[in-house]
Design an enzyme around this catalytic site. Sequence first.
Site, PDB file in Angstrom:
ATOM      1  N   TYR A 166       0.792  -1.256  -0.259  1.00 52.69           N
ATOM      2  CA  TYR A 166      -0.001   0.027   0.018  1.00 52.69           C
ATOM      3  C   TYR A 166       0.924   1.220   0.219  1.00 52.69           C
ATOM      4  CZ  TYR A 166      -3.304   3.471   1.537  1.00 52.69           C
ATOM      5  OH  TYR A 166      -4.081   4.780   1.906  1.00 52.69           O
ATOM      6  N   LYS A 170       0.954   4.387  -2.718  1.00 50.83           N
ATOM      7  CA  LYS A 170       0.888   5.874  -2.184  1.00 50.83           C
ATOM      8  C   LYS A 170       2.151   6.690  -2.587  1.00 50.83           C
ATOM      9  CE  LYS A 170      -2.838   5.662  -2.374  1.00 50.83           C
ATOM     10  NZ  LYS A 170      -3.923   6.140  -2.782  1.00 50.83           N
ATOM     11  N   THR A 203     -12.526   5.614   7.053  1.00 56.16           N
ATOM     12  CA  THR A 203     -12.949   5.257   5.679  1.00 56.16           C
ATOM     13  C   THR A 203     -13.246   3.634   5.770  1.00 56.16           C
ATOM     14  OG1 THR A 203     -11.087   4.796   4.579  1.00 56.16           O
ATOM     15  CG2 THR A 203     -11.520   7.214   4.627  1.00 56.16           C
TER      16      THR A 203
END
Length: 292
Positions: A166, A170, A203
């Site tokens: 991840y 990013k 989220t």
Amino acid sequence: MATETWSPAQLPDLYGRTAVVTGASGGLGADTARALAGAGASVVLAVRDPAKGRAVADRIDGATEVGVLDLGDLASVRAFAGAWSGPLDLLVNNAGIMAVPKGRTADGFELHIGTNHLGHFALTNLLLPHITGRVVTVSSGLARIGRIDLADLNWERRGYRPMRAYGQSKLANLLFTLELQRRLEASGSAVRAFSAHPGVAATGLTRSMGRVQSLFVGLGTRLVGQREPAYGALPTLYAATQDLPGGAYIGPGGRGGERPREEQPTPAAADPDLAHRLWDLSEKLTGVVFPE
């Protein structure tokens, strides 16, 4: 002195503008689409699941439509971009996955780099002939743990670590913005590229994590995260609408809806040579190039 707050109510009038928000079927994408439509923009919710997208669009007060876009499938990316006609004022590359088990996209890419970076890379370049205003790509503070391995971008030789994968994706978002802005300036384009990150915000990204990881992230969100989930969309909205220099990286101004602010990326995210080499590799992997 009290800290200045900032909210979607302070967005400029966006009537007559058209925006695409990827991953707008929930979380920060839905909040971003809602705020842009509330300011008068016509917003396309570009989502993998059209039923979820329509459920969100139905609750938005403003002009919306739903488009099908699976960033993990370059055929879907090409179909979405190929169907576009007319000008596009704003592209918000918001969609993303986080810490998922090892897997591959439809094109054989590792899921994080394929969805979070390569899908948006292809989408942006395919839509650039239509874009008249801005491209805002949503990164993460966890880009700081990322390391770009150009020889093993798809985790074929390294031992797979979901959070590291991840973080790499990013960091790739930030390097993409750096090189995109350079190319736009070199070509004389008036389009500007920005990146943003939400800070620590609640989220749906953590739903794919294991129980321990989810509990840890949940605790961190309660301790240092945004006090309201919608505050996480403020940096994206700020980058999308405010007078900023091209290439700016926008983060939250605090935890309570404070005015977002420009941040300095890490040295790895500001490396122009790495950004250029990642761009070249991304072109080879996707078959999509910067439009001349």
